[in-house]
Design an enzyme around this catalytic site. Structure first.
Site, PDB file in Angstrom:
ATOM      1  N   CYS A 277      28.244  39.257  24.307  1.00  0.00           N
ATOM      2  CA  CYS A 277      28.390  39.366  22.853  1.00  0.00           C
ATOM      3  C   CYS A 277      27.190  38.894  22.053  1.00  0.00           C
ATOM      4  O   CYS A 277      27.164  39.075  20.839  1.00  0.00           O
ATOM      5  CB  CYS A 277      29.681  38.704  22.365  1.00  0.00           C
TER       6      CYS A 277
ATOM      7  N   CYS B  98      34.266  32.290  59.101  1.00  0.00           N
ATOM      8  CA  CYS B  98      34.739  31.614  60.305  1.00  0.00           C
ATOM      9  C   CYS B  98      36.167  31.087  60.147  1.00  0.00           C
ATOM     10  O   CYS B  98      36.913  31.005  61.111  1.00  0.00           O
ATOM     11  CB  CYS B  98      33.792  30.484  60.705  1.00  0.00           C
TER      12      CYS B  98
END
Lengths: 665, 459
Positions: free
Chosen positions: A487, A198
């Site tokens: 990782c 909007c």
């Protein structure tokens, strides 16, 4: 040792100088930072075969072990690169960066070996085996996606990575090593900018809102692929549901107008639709304007006196568009808008099948976005901007200067010295074969996490241009985040003959038998392909179903059992034949022994440090002592580190080098 | 400070190499291009569309006005070793008007490792002449030329320096640097000195008196004019409303400087001296560099790590300097001392790139009149990733009579008056002001530190 090596030999000492010369390093990116890193590497002797080893080298050493600097960059040279990418000249514009960088930098040191590749680092040929061939990888990239990719590849290949980035006067360097330090993805990266729909479509209040409207809504609706959900505009909870529905209808109406393309009234129809009709509708929503200025309706006809024939307007717009430093008047914006619509219409009609995309360097698309954004800014009482300024906002151009790149790249290579000095690993690049030297893929088993070298005192370094006290700020490297999705898993390899008929069932059986998996799931690039409740795919062939691809494919195995062992990420690759492999399927796990500690244990034990290693070799107690020593040091430095960290985080935000398009990703 | 109109004058006393190409590029560089259709643009009247396209990414950082000031700047660079190479590269890329390089030493084989504008075939040639064509290639809009010999330079008075907006001297010994600085200070021209030794390096700045603008988001705490430090004062503060509703504060500040010879005997700033914690963090590199300056002044060479006498002398010197700076005894470690001496005289490119990059960034900001400049001694340790800036300031003699007035206008006027005065009328006991290198007047004894610490006899 040649006399030209005197400086480096004196400072680094002979053992490190030799190691530097024999190293095999990868540089990803030959742009702002890349040119500077390459210069530093070449002049410091990286990948330069020592002369005194003479002729015995070339024939005995495989390509994967040759001391060398490999440079990969897919880009070509642009005029706006030349203010900082000093290996390039005007006559090199449009040539490949990697190739020209090699040509220029090779002159700095006649004994250097540079292999320049004008490829995309995402290409299949840059697989885990490719990354495994390097002692060190340097990232000199300009975008998040490639940084994350190389980070993952280096984790999978267990090769240390030196990550770097600059923006304006800021810069930073970070050393990354699997199981030892945080990886690039251990810390969440700032999310890309996104605006509530909007704000963009109904109640803009800043120039950027109008630019996003022109670039991500109006432009694609008219000339590109209409996309309901552009990445930089999202429906959020602050958006009014009814209004969102009306905006959909509004967009539909625009598609109808698209049918007029090529006719003389097209520009006027678009103009009156978006600056008159849509605005009139908005003005009708009184509650929207209680605390805001009502938008002003514009009508194409009101400019009629100032332009006689549409032809003239187009011509005038073209001339005006050359003045990108000026702030155009309302009428001038309209003229540029008309000429841009004209040019883009002609292009769309000439090749109907290919939708246009906004590109900051495509003048027609920029003219369109700049003029449309300014017209909308006028409607909403927002200050207008020059096209030059709009280009920066629309194209996410990040200011880039030679000095920040030079400073950052110098720190990258100083980090490299640290890492190489501290490394007790077997070097990948060698000038002379000895009996102990084996192929690099086998090296994986020997070096993977075993010594876990502490990167020789390497640090995270930030440029600190505005301080009156420090030129740089440092932060100690910290151990990996135990819950980092990238990782914390164990990385291993899954090899498959390219003609294998192995099915998913074969892989499931292999994982059950070799690694004792019971409840588990498997995720491929396409999504979850197997879990305890999903057995539909079991009969599918791994290769035909696309679960295993050549190159950069990964499969993630998640233990769903109570014990909850850490995830296993398998990088997949093809082998030419089936020797030594499981005769049934040809599927082969590498290394032979894979240790998968429980998630629980790894968190408590070492903050995620050592659990990713293979325990095939190595003295466990020694490794533990090593890490304990480090933890103690870390604890001592924690207070200082935490302070520095907080400070550093404030100062360096997005780290992108050249014109990276964050919004478009 | 610097008068930019004078930037349009071409520095005299200089030899123009490959003149055809350079005259052409000079014309390009200095042309006040008017857009072809005759209407001027609003934000960058002086820059041509070509220049805006080339310098796009940096104009987006410092603005068109700063770029124009950079474009009209003539820079003098003394010494073109590894550090000078980096500075020449960075400033040429940035698009200054002209770069005059003075280095007539013959190229040696050792130079080729770190001075990447030199090639095998240049051995024996004067360094500047050999490198200039390759520096010129980086940016044809900049006039890159040789400024002749160092001995010629050292025979010049302050009028020689007036056409330059900035003078940078690298890798020379203390006497040479100080001699040049004495005259640049008289000429009221910004001066930088810098050196590297392996992993270590420093940058010194004497900008005489420099005004600069900082733009930042307005904070809740009001900024008001007045003195900030011994050397820095806020001249004015104005606010600017941005499109996004925020307010930007435009702060005009001034830094005043002293020459190298004074800085070298100045104490650390009061806020460091007053804090044991801060004193402990001062790297041993600072006293080691001062010890090196003294050693060079006495022996006109670098200490030799392999002779025990040099080791002993240097250790004593470094200890003395450390005490003089009021650093704790334990801050000077044998391990560091050894590493420092091991690196002396070595050139490695990453260090040159950092020190040269940081110096260039400062020069560009000074030319553009933006951002905080270095005040006044920065040290870099590439082995330990440490880069600190210390303000080592004593009031220069020409300002003493007027006291440490915070009235910036008054200081400014004084500096200009001094600049206009003849060199011998100042009572500065600096050996080099008659233009000869290595003036004997200051050999052997350090100047008395302003804080009253002991004076050390060397010989």
């Amino acid at each position: 040792m040649q006399r030209r090596d005197r400086g480096i030999a004196q400072s680094l000492g002979l053992p490190l100088t030799k190691r530097v010369k024999e190293s095999r390093v990868l540089l990803v990116g030959a742009g702002g930072i890349g040119c500077e890193v390459l210069k530093n590497l070449v002049c410091s002797g990286f990948g330069s075969l020592p002369q005194y080893y003479g002729g015995e080298i070339a024939s005995e050493i495989s390509d994967m072990r040759r001391p060398e600097i490999v440079v990969v960059d897919m880009d070509t040279i642009d005029l706006s690169n030349l203010n900082r990418q000093f290996l390039f000249r005007k006559q090199h514009i449009k040539k490949y960066k990697a190739l020209v960088a090699k040509e220029t930098a090779s002159q700095f040191n006649p004994s250097v070996n540079i292999d320049a590749q004008s490829g995309n680092i995402f290409d299949d040929k840059y697989d885990v085996a490719f990354f495994e061939g390097f002692d060190l990888v340097f990232n000199a990239l300009d975008n998040l996606a490639a940084r994350r990719h190389v980070n993952k590849m280096c984790l999978a290949a267990d090769v240390p990575l030196i990550e770097s980035g600059t923006t304006g006067f800021n810069g930073q360097v970070q050393a990354i090593k699997k199981g030892v330090t945080e990886c690039y993805d251990c810390n969440p990266k700032p999310a890309q900018k996104s605006f509530p729909i909007c704000t963009i479509r109904s109640t803009p209040s800043q120039p950027i809102h109008c630019i996003v409207w022109a670039k991500s809504y109006l432009f694609p609706e008219l000339f590109g692929t209409s996309e309901e959900d552009s990445a930089d505009v999202t429906v959020t909870e602050v958006d009014n549901v009814e209004e969102v529905a009306k905006l959909r209808i509004e967009a539909e109406a625009l598609k109808t107008i698209r049918g007029l393309m090529g006719k003389s009234e097209f520009a006027q129809a678009v103009f009156d639709k978006v600056f008159r009709d849509d605005i009139e509708r908005l003005r009708g929503m009184e509650e929207m304007w209680l605390s805001r200025r009502k938008p002003e309706v514009l009508c194409f006809e009101q400019f009629a006196p100032s332009m006689d024939k549409s032809e003239d307007v187009v011509e005038r717009g073209r001339a005006l568009a050359m003045k990108d430093q000026a702030i155009w008047s309302l009428a001038e914006n309209l003229a540029v808008f008309s000429s841009a619509v004209d040019a883009l219409s002609n292009r769309t009609l000439a090749s109907p099948g290919t939708p246009l995309e906004f590109d900051k360097d495509d003048k027609d698309t920029l003219d369109f976005v700049a003029s449309a954004a300014n017209l909308r800014s006028h409607v909403f009482g927002i200050p207008l901007n020059s096209e030059w300024e709009i280009k920066q906002m629309a194209g996410n151009i990040i200011p880039a200067i030679a000095t920040s790149n030079a400073l950052t790249a110098s720190l990258s290579v100083l980090e490299a010295f640290k890492i190489m000095r501290g490394a007790s690993f077997e070097q990948k690049g060698v000038s002379k074969l000895t009996i102990s030297h084996v192929a690099p893929t086998h090296n994986y088993m020997v070096t993977n996490g075993k010594e876990g070298f502490m990167l020789g005192g390497s640090k995270m370094v930030f440029l600190n241009s505005r301080s009156t006290e420090r030129m740089i700020t440092t932060q100690n490297l910290v151990p990996p985040q135990p819950d980092c999705a990238v990782c914390s898993p164990v990385y291993a390899k899954l090899r498959i003959p390219s003609n294998s008929s192995a099915t998913l069932q074969d892989l499931v059986t292999l994982l059950q038998e070799k690694l004792g998996y019971e409840d588990f799931s498997i995720q491929a690039d396409v999504g979850i392909i197997y879990d305890p409740d999903l057995e539909d795919n079991l009969e599918k062939g791994m290769i035909p179903a696309g679960y295993i691809k050549a190159g950069n494919g990964f499969l993630t195995v998640v233990d769903e059992g109570d014990e909850g062992r850490v995830d296993l990420v398998l990088s997949t690759s093809f082998t030419p034949n089936t020797t030594e492999a499981d005769p049934e399927s040809g599927l082969q796990l590498m290394p032979e022994e894979i240790s998968l500690p429980s998630k629980h244990k790894s968190v408590a034990e070492s903050n995620g440090q050592a659990m990713t290693t293979t325990e095939a070799t190595g003295d466990a107690s020694k490794v533990a002592a090593h890490f304990n020593a480090k933890r103690k040091r870390d604890a001592e430095e924690e207070v200082v580190g935490a302070k520095k960290r907080a400070k550093a985080d404030e100062e360096v935000m997005v780290v992108e080098d050249d014109g990276a398009i964050l919004l478009d990703d | 400070m610097a008068d930019f109109a004078s930037g349009l004058l071409n520095p005299t006393n200089s030899t123009v190499v490959n003149s055809d190409q350079n005259l052409e590029s000079m014309a390009m560089g200095n042309a006040r291009t008017v857009p072809e259709n005759g209407t001027s643009t609003t934000t960058a009247p002086g820059l041509s569309p070509d220049e805006i396209a080339l310098y796009d990414r940096q104009i987006r950082l410092w603005g068109a006005q700063a770029q124009e000031r950079i474009r009209s700047a003539n820079i003098l660079l003394i010494s073109l070793r590894a550090l000078g190479t980096e500075i020449a590269k960075n400033l040429t890329l940035a698009g200054i008007s002209s770069l005059t390089i003075i280095d007539d030493e013959p190229v040696s084989e050792e130079d080729l490792g770190a001075q990447y504008f030199l090639r095998d075939e240049d051995i024996g040639e004067p360094r500047a002449e050999a490198a200039i064509p390759r520096i010129q290639e980086l940016n044809p809009r900049v006039l890159v030329k040789s400024g002749g010999t160092l001995s010629n330079l050292l025979a010049q008075d302050q009028t020689y320096y007036t056409p330059y907006q900035c003078i940078i001297a690298c890798d020379h010994d203390f006497n040479t640097l100080s001699t040049i600085n004495t005259i640049t200070h008289l000429a009221a021209r910004p001066f930088y000195a810098a050196s590297i030794h392996g992993f270590y390096g420093f940058i010194f700045a004497d900008l005489v008196s420099h005004d600069f603008i900082l733009e930042r988001e307005k904070s809740n705490v009001a900024t008001s004019p007045g003195s900030e430090t011994l050397t820095r004062s806020i001249l004015s503060v104005t606010n600017k409303k941005e499109n996004n509703g925020k307010t930007t504060e435009i702060v005009k500040k001034r830094e005043i400087y002293c020459p190298l010879i004074l800085a070298n005997s100045s104490p650390l700033s009061p806020d460091i001296l007053g804090s044991r914690r801060k004193l402990k963090t001062v790297p041993a590199l600072l006293p080691c560099l001062r010890a090196l300056f003294d050693f060079q002044r006495t022996y006109s060479r670098l200490p030799d790590t392999h002779t025990s006498t040099d080791l002993a002398i240097f250790t004593t010197l470094a200890t003395t300097k450390s005490r003089e700076l009021q650093l704790p005894l334990e801050s000077l470690k044998a391990e560091f001392l050894r590493s420092f001496m091991q690196n002396l005289g070595a050139e490695i490119v990453p260090t040159a790139a950092f020190v040269g990059g940081r110096l260039s960034e400062d020069v560009i900001n000074v030319l553009g009149g933006k951002e905080q400049p270095l005040q006044n001694f920065a040290i870099f340790d590439g082995e330990n990733f440490d880069g600190r800036i210390y303000s080592l300031y004593s009031t220069p003699p020409e300002l003493v009579d007027f006291g440490n007035s915070v009235n910036g206008e008054m200081l400014h006027a004084n500096v200009n008056a001094v600049a206009a005065a003849p060199a011998n009328g100042l009572g500065l006991s600096m050996g080099g002001s008659n233009g000869t290198a290595g003036g004997g007047g200051m050999t052997g004894v350090t100047s008395a530190p302003a804080n009253g610490a002991e004076v050390v006899e060397l010989e």
